[in-house]
Design an enzyme around this catalytic site. Structure first.
Site, PDB file in Angstrom:
ATOM      1  N   LYS A  44     -34.697 -42.793  50.022  1.00  0.00           N
ATOM      2  CA  LYS A  44     -34.005 -43.919  50.663  1.00  0.00           C
ATOM      3  C   LYS A  44     -34.675 -44.357  51.963  1.00  0.00           C
ATOM      4  CE  LYS A  44     -30.328 -42.058  53.744  1.00  0.00           C
ATOM      5  NZ  LYS A  44     -30.446 -40.591  53.747  1.00  0.00           N
ATOM      6  N   HIS A 173     -26.883 -31.506  56.353  1.00  0.00           N
ATOM      7  CA  HIS A 173     -27.809 -32.432  57.029  1.00  0.00           C
ATOM      8  C   HIS A 173     -27.289 -32.582  58.453  1.00  0.00           C
ATOM      9  CE1 HIS A 173     -30.277 -35.795  58.097  1.00  0.00           C
ATOM     10  NE2 HIS A 173     -30.751 -35.970  56.871  1.00  0.00           N
ATOM     11  N   GLU A 250     -35.157 -31.978  52.932  1.00  0.00           N
ATOM     12  CA  GLU A 250     -35.134 -33.364  52.444  1.00  0.00           C
ATOM     13  C   GLU A 250     -35.634 -34.309  53.530  1.00  0.00           C
ATOM     14  OE1 GLU A 250     -31.090 -32.563  49.761  1.00  0.00           O
ATOM     15  OE2 GLU A 250     -30.971 -33.702  51.626  1.00  0.00           O
TER      16      GLU A 250
HETATM   17  C1  LIG Z   1     -30.885 -39.730  54.565  1.00  0.00           C
HETATM   18  C2  LIG Z   1     -30.891 -38.364  54.004  1.00  0.00           C
HETATM   19  C3  LIG Z   1     -32.017 -37.553  54.193  1.00  0.00           C
HETATM   20  C4  LIG Z   1     -33.209 -37.942  55.029  1.00  0.00           C
HETATM   21  O1  LIG Z   1     -32.932 -37.789  56.376  1.00  0.00           O
HETATM   22  P1  LIG Z   1     -34.049 -37.991  57.522  1.00  0.00           P
HETATM   23  O2  LIG Z   1     -33.305 -37.838  58.773  1.00  0.00           O
HETATM   24  O3  LIG Z   1     -34.641 -39.337  57.320  1.00  0.00           O
HETATM   25  O4  LIG Z   1     -35.068 -36.913  57.353  1.00  0.00           O
HETATM   26  C5  LIG Z   1     -31.999 -36.303  53.591  1.00  0.00           C
HETATM   27  N1  LIG Z   1     -30.949 -35.871  52.861  1.00  0.00           N
HETATM   28  C6  LIG Z   1     -29.845 -36.636  52.672  1.00  0.00           C
HETATM   29  C7  LIG Z   1     -28.737 -36.103  51.837  1.00  0.00           C
HETATM   30  C8  LIG Z   1     -29.780 -37.891  53.255  1.00  0.00           C
HETATM   31  O5  LIG Z   1     -28.679 -38.632  53.074  1.00  0.00           O
END
Ligand SMILES: *Cc1c(COP(=O)(O)O)cnc(C)c1O
Length: 381
Positions: A44, A173, A250
Site C-alpha cells: 500500500k 504495528h 512489514e
Molecule cells: C501500512 C502498514 C504497514 C507499513 O507501514 P510503514 O510504516 O509504511 O512501514 C505494515 N503493516 C500494516 C498492517 C500496515 O497497515
C-alpha cells in the site's frame, strides 16, 4: 540520474524518478541489520510495479491488504506463500478470493472476522493483531483502529480454537513514522504474553512474530533494529535458539520513501507585493495529500530548476498551490523561494511513501497517470 536529459520546456506533466539502486541498498541494509527478520514489503505504501518487481527479485515477501494488491504481486510470479494478507478486517468476497489463489496467512482482531474466515477460508493460518501497549509517537498511528486489547486476547484465541482455526502467531504495528522506538520493545514483550496465553489454553505452540512496519529510512532505523534484536533475545531466547520462531516485518515507508523523486512544473504565478504565489501541476489531491506544509518544504530543499535569468540570491515569501479548483489545494505556504517563472520546475525528494498511492482523480487531475521513469544508480554508492 545524470543520464536523464530533460527537455524541460516540452514536458508539461509532473513525473517521478524511481532509483532502484536505492531500493536495493535499503533492502540489503534491512536484512543485514535484522538478519533474523523476513521482510514483507507493504504494497500500500507504493505499488509502483518496478519497486514490486525489484523487491520480488531480491527475495522479499509481500504484505497485501486487498485482492488487487494480491493480484499485482502474483502477476510477478511470486508464490502465494510469500504473501501475508495483513488486513484485519476483510470483506467476504476478498476472503474468498484469497482462498481461491492460495493466500493462506492473514490477521484478525475480532470475533466477527473469525466467523468469516471459518466459513470462507478455514485453511487460512492466522496471526492475532494486538495493540502496541506503548504509544509509538507515530505520525500515522494505527492502534485506534486495529489490534485486540490485552483483555480481549484470551477470548479471541479461545474462539479461534473452538472454530478449528490455527492461530500461529502475533502481529502488531507501532504506527507509521514512529518516533518512540521503545514501543517495539513493549510490543514484543506483549506478544510474548500472548504466546503464553495460547500455551495456557492448550493451543499448538505459536511460531510467528510479526513486528509490522513503522521505521523510516533515517538514523532512527539503527536504533529500531537494535531495540528489536534486543527484545527478541530477551523475550524469545529459547524459541530463537531452537529455531522455533519465525519473525517477519512489514516495511513500507523504509523501502519506498527515499527511492522516489517528484518533478513538478510551475504552471501559474501571481505577484502580490512581496508575496509570490505559484501553481504547480501536482497537489493535495495528488502526491501531497498526506504531507504537511512543513514536510513538503523539507522535501523541496534546494531542488529548484529555475530559469537562468533568476540566479540572483533574492528570495520571496512564497505559497505553492496544487492544480485543482479546491481552495485547500495548497502544497505549502510561507516558504522563502527564489523568484520562479511559469515553466520552471520544483523538485521534491523522498516522495515514495504514501504519495501517489493516496492520490485521487479529483477535478480530472489523475494521480495514477503520473509517469515514473526508472533509473538504477550503483547500489553500493
Ligand atoms: C501500512 C502498514 C504497514 C507499513 O507501514 P510503514 O510504516 O509504511 O512501514 C505494515 N503493516 C500494516 C498492517 C500496515 O497497515
Amino acid at each position: 540520474m545524470e543520464s536523464i536529459i530533460l527537455k524541460r520546456q516540452e514536458l508539461d506533466e509532473p513525473f517521478y524518478v524511481l532509483d532502484l539502486g536505492v531500493v536495493i541498498s535499503l533492502y540489503h541494509q534491512l536484512i543485514s541489520n535484522l538478519p533474523m527478520v523476513h521482510p514483507y514489503y507493504a504494497v500500500k505504501c507504493n505499488p509502483e510495479p518496478a519497486i514490486l518487481e525489484t523487491l520480488a527479485a531480491l527475495g522479499s515477501n509481500f504484505d497485501c491488504a486487498s485482492p488487487s494488491e494480491i493480484q499485482a504481486v502474483l502477476a510477478l510470479s511470486v508464490s502465494p506463500d510469500r504473501i501475508i494478507y495483513a488486513n484485519a478486517c476483510k470483506p467476504v468476497s476478498h476472503i474468498k478470493y484469497a482462498a481461491s489463489v492460495g493466500v493462506n496467512l492473514t490477521t484478525f482482531d475480532s470475533i466477527q472476522e473469525l466467523d468469516k474466515i471459518r466459513k470462507w477460508h478455514p485453511k487460512c493460518e492466522l496471526l492475532i493483531r494486538i495493540k502496541s501497549p506503548v504509544d509509538g509517537g507515530a505520525r500515522y498511528p494505527l492502534d485506534s483502529k486495529f489490534g485486540a486489547n490485552p483483555e480481549e486476547v484470551a477470548h479471541l484465541l479461545g474462539a479461534a480454537q473452538a472454530s478449528g482455526l490455527a492461530v500461529i502467531g502475533v502481529a502488531f504495528h507501532i504506527g507509521s513514522e514512529a518516533t518512540n522506538l521503545d514501543a517495539f520493545h513493549a510490543a514484543i514483550a506483549e506478544a510474548k504474553t500472548v504466546f503464553e496465553t495460547a500455551a495456557r489454553l492448550g493451543m499448538t505452540k505459536m511460531r510467528v512474530l510479526d513486528i509490522g512496519g513503522g521505521f523510516a529510512c533515517n538514523p532512527g532505523f539503527h536504533e529500531a533494529a537494535s531495540i528489536i534484536k534486543d527484545a527478541i533475545q530477551t523475550y524469545f531466547p529459547n524459541e530463537t535458539a531452537a529455531g522455533h520462531l519465525s519473525v517477519i516485518s512489514e516495511p513500507g515507508r523504509f523501502l519506498a520513501d527515499t527511492a522516489f523523486t517528484l518533478a513538478t512544473k510551475v504552471i501559474g504565478k501571481r505577484v502580490r507585493d512581496e508575496l509570490r504565489e505559484y501553481w504547480i501541476n501536482d497537489g493535495k489531491y495528488g502526491s501531497f495529500g498526506w504531507l504537511s506544509s512543513e514536510e513538503v518544504i523539507a522535501k523541496c530543499g534546494a531542488h529548484i530548476l529555475a530559469s537562468a535569468s533568476h540566479s540572483n540570491n533574492r528570495t520571496y515569501r512564497s505559497t505553492v498551490f496544487g492544480p485543482t479548483c479546491a481552495a485547500v489545494d495548497k502544497v505549502f505556504t510561507g516558504h522563502q523561494l527564489p523568484e520562479l517563472e511559469v515553466n520552471d520546475w520544483l523538485v521534491f525528494s523522498d516522495m515514495g511513501a504514501y504519495t501517489t498511492a493516496c492520490g485521487t482523480n479529483f477535478n480530472g487531475f489523475n494521480t495514477a497517470a503520473i509517469p515514473t521513469y526508472v533509473v538504477r544508480s550503483d547500489p553500493t554508492s
